[in-house]
Design an enzyme around this catalytic site. Structure first.
Site, PDB file in Angstrom:
ATOM      1  N   HIS A 179      -4.623  -1.622  62.856  1.00 34.69           N
ATOM      2  CA  HIS A 179      -5.976  -1.748  63.402  1.00 34.69           C
ATOM      3  C   HIS A 179      -5.922  -2.631  64.651  1.00 34.69           C
ATOM      4  CE1 HIS A 179     -10.326  -1.828  63.395  1.00 34.69           C
ATOM      5  NE2 HIS A 179     -10.262  -3.128  63.601  1.00 34.69           N
ATOM      6  N   GLY A 195      -0.878   9.527  69.305  1.00 33.16           N
ATOM      7  CA  GLY A 195       0.343   9.354  68.515  1.00 33.16           C
ATOM      8  C   GLY A 195       1.384   8.456  69.143  1.00 33.16           C
ATOM      9  N   SER A 196       0.957   7.494  69.959  1.00 29.55           N
ATOM     10  CA  SER A 196       1.978   6.590  70.524  1.00 29.55           C
ATOM     11  C   SER A 196       2.603   5.732  69.417  1.00 29.55           C
ATOM     12  CB  SER A 196       1.394   5.718  71.644  1.00 29.55           C
ATOM     13  OG  SER A 196       0.470   4.804  71.125  1.00 29.55           O
ATOM     14  N   GLU A 249       1.403  -3.155  69.060  1.00 31.14           N
ATOM     15  CA  GLU A 249       1.405  -2.245  67.899  1.00 31.14           C
ATOM     16  C   GLU A 249       2.758  -1.562  67.759  1.00 31.14           C
ATOM     17  OE1 GLU A 249      -3.300  -0.997  67.627  1.00 31.14           O
ATOM     18  OE2 GLU A 249      -1.892   0.462  68.390  1.00 31.14           O
ATOM     19  N   MET A 260      -8.341   8.655  62.321  1.00 29.36           N
ATOM     20  CA  MET A 260      -9.700   8.161  62.474  1.00 29.36           C
ATOM     21  C   MET A 260     -10.666   8.779  61.442  1.00 29.36           C
ATOM     22  SD  MET A 260      -8.901   6.076  64.681  1.00 29.36           S
ATOM     23  CE  MET A 260     -10.131   5.326  65.728  1.00 29.36           C
ATOM     24  N   ASP A 278     -10.789  -1.638  56.517  1.00 31.16           N
ATOM     25  CA  ASP A 278     -10.021  -2.650  57.254  1.00 31.16           C
ATOM     26  C   ASP A 278      -9.949  -3.994  56.518  1.00 31.16           C
ATOM     27  OD1 ASP A 278      -9.675  -0.803  59.329  1.00 31.16           O
ATOM     28  OD2 ASP A 278     -11.520  -1.421  60.322  1.00 31.16           O
ATOM     29  N   ILE A 286     -12.308   7.912  57.486  1.00 33.43           N
ATOM     30  CA  ILE A 286     -12.378   7.006  56.337  1.00 33.43           C
ATOM     31  C   ILE A 286     -11.938   7.789  55.104  1.00 33.43           C
ATOM     32  CG2 ILE A 286     -13.965   5.694  54.875  1.00 33.43           C
ATOM     33  CD1 ILE A 286     -15.525   5.026  57.424  1.00 33.43           C
ATOM     34  N   LEU A 287     -11.073   7.175  54.304  1.00 36.95           N
ATOM     35  CA  LEU A 287     -10.542   7.865  53.121  1.00 36.95           C
ATOM     36  C   LEU A 287     -11.431   7.590  51.913  1.00 36.95           C
ATOM     37  CD1 LEU A 287      -6.873   6.849  53.850  1.00 36.95           C
ATOM     38  CD2 LEU A 287      -7.774   9.186  53.947  1.00 36.95           C
TER      39      LEU A 287
HETATM   40  C1  GAR Z   1      -4.242   2.472  67.874  1.00 35.41           C
HETATM   41  O1  GAR Z   1      -4.618   1.507  68.820  1.00 35.41           O
HETATM   42  C2  GAR Z   1      -4.662   2.036  66.496  1.00 35.41           C
HETATM   43  O2  GAR Z   1      -4.670   0.643  66.323  1.00 35.41           O
HETATM   44  C3  GAR Z   1      -6.055   2.576  66.433  1.00 35.41           C
HETATM   45  O3  GAR Z   1      -5.991   3.831  67.057  1.00 35.41           O
HETATM   46  C4  GAR Z   1      -5.010   3.771  68.080  1.00 35.41           C
HETATM   47  C5  GAR Z   1      -4.126   4.992  67.952  1.00 35.41           C
HETATM   48  O4  GAR Z   1      -3.261   5.116  69.049  1.00 35.41           O
HETATM   49  N1  GAR Z   1      -6.494   2.685  65.083  1.00 35.41           N
HETATM   50  C6  GAR Z   1      -7.724   2.404  64.684  1.00 35.41           C
HETATM   51  O5  GAR Z   1      -8.597   2.055  65.449  1.00 35.41           O
HETATM   52  C7  GAR Z   1      -7.952   2.553  63.201  1.00 35.41           C
HETATM   53  N2  GAR Z   1      -9.155   1.890  62.822  1.00 35.41           N
HETATM   54  P1  GAR Z   1      -2.066   6.158  69.007  1.00 35.41           P
HETATM   55  O6  GAR Z   1      -2.670   7.514  68.601  1.00 35.41           O
HETATM   56  O7  GAR Z   1      -1.562   6.199  70.414  1.00 35.41           O
HETATM   57  O8  GAR Z   1      -1.068   5.674  68.030  1.00 35.41           O
END
Ligand code: GAR
Length: 210
Positions: free
Chosen positions: A105, A12-13, A170, A86, A141, A88-89
């Site tokens: 992504h 959840g960053s 991000e 994570m 995606d 797929i919807l």
């Molecule tokens: C992020 O890097 C995001 O881009 C990726 O999961 C990570 C979540 O980090 N998402 C995917 O790969 C979706 N296909 P976080 O939990 O620290 O926000």
């Protein structure tokens, strides 16, 4: 005001970056498909309500998505933000929320859809890498890209360092795009056209950290 729900599965960053950004929209709630996701702690610390909907407890994707859909309706949500969610919807869910779901992504889409993006970039020897914020469509995606964070891959980079640097990007671009939507700078029309500052958007806005 835009009512926002954030869907998470992990650390959840990105959720934290969205909380810290003091968006003009309101983060109404956080949904996790994993009961032990650290993102839930982050939400609780900021007094944001949480709901765990464990996908394993449902017979199929549609049944899980139906429960999520009902929670979003109960919260009166306008914008669904996937932040490391994570799963797929289902096509049904995506169509119900058409033009109202965002994802981030860790690659420069359309390159490297799917998993293990950092390793694949290193394997190919790419010079550039980054992340993309895009609308979610039924195809994985593949929805319209709204913004990209771009970085230079260095000789010394490995999966860990790339993941860390992509995460930094991000945390910059995701709150920015969400704010653009909350403030009406980006609009998704019913016919699928995306407007950015009242003009049809053909390319994602790029943020470069080269
Ligand atoms: C992020 O890097 C995001 O881009 C990726 O999961 C990570 C979540 O980090 N998402 C995917 O790969 C979706 N296909 P976080 O939990 O620290 O926000």
């Amino acid at each position: 005001m835009t009512n926002i729900a954030i869907l998470v599965s992990g650390s959840g960053s990105n959720l934290q970056a969205l909380i810290d950004a003091n968006l003009s929209g309101h983060i109404v709630g956080v949904i996790s498909n994993k009961p032990d996701a650290y993102a839930l702690e982050r939400a609780k610390k900021s007094d944001i309500q949480t709901r765990v909907i464990e996908h394993k407890q449902y017979p199929n994707r549609e049944a899980f998505d139906d429960v999520m859909n009902q929670q979003l309706l109960d919260w009166n949500i306008d914008l669904v933000v996937l932040a490391g969610f994570m799963r797929i919807l289902s096509a049904k869910f995506v169509s119900a929320w058409h033009g109202k779901i965002l994802n981030i992504h860790p690659s420069l889409l359309p390159h490297y859809k799917g998993m293990h993006t950092h390793q694949r970039v290193l394997n190919t020897g790419d010079v550039y890498h980054g992340c993309t914020v895009h609308y979610v469509t039924a195809e994985l995606d593949a929805g319209q890209a709204l913004a990209q964070g771009v970085l230079n891959v260095k000789h010394c980079d490995d999966v860990r360092s790339l993941a860390q640097r992509v995460h930094q990007l991000e945390h910059m671009i995701y709150p920015q795009v969400v704010e653009w939507i909350c403030s009406g700078k980006i609009k998704h029309l019913d016919d699928g056209t995306v407007l950015y500052q009242h003009k049809a958007m053909t390319q994602p806005v790029q943020f470069c950290q080269l």
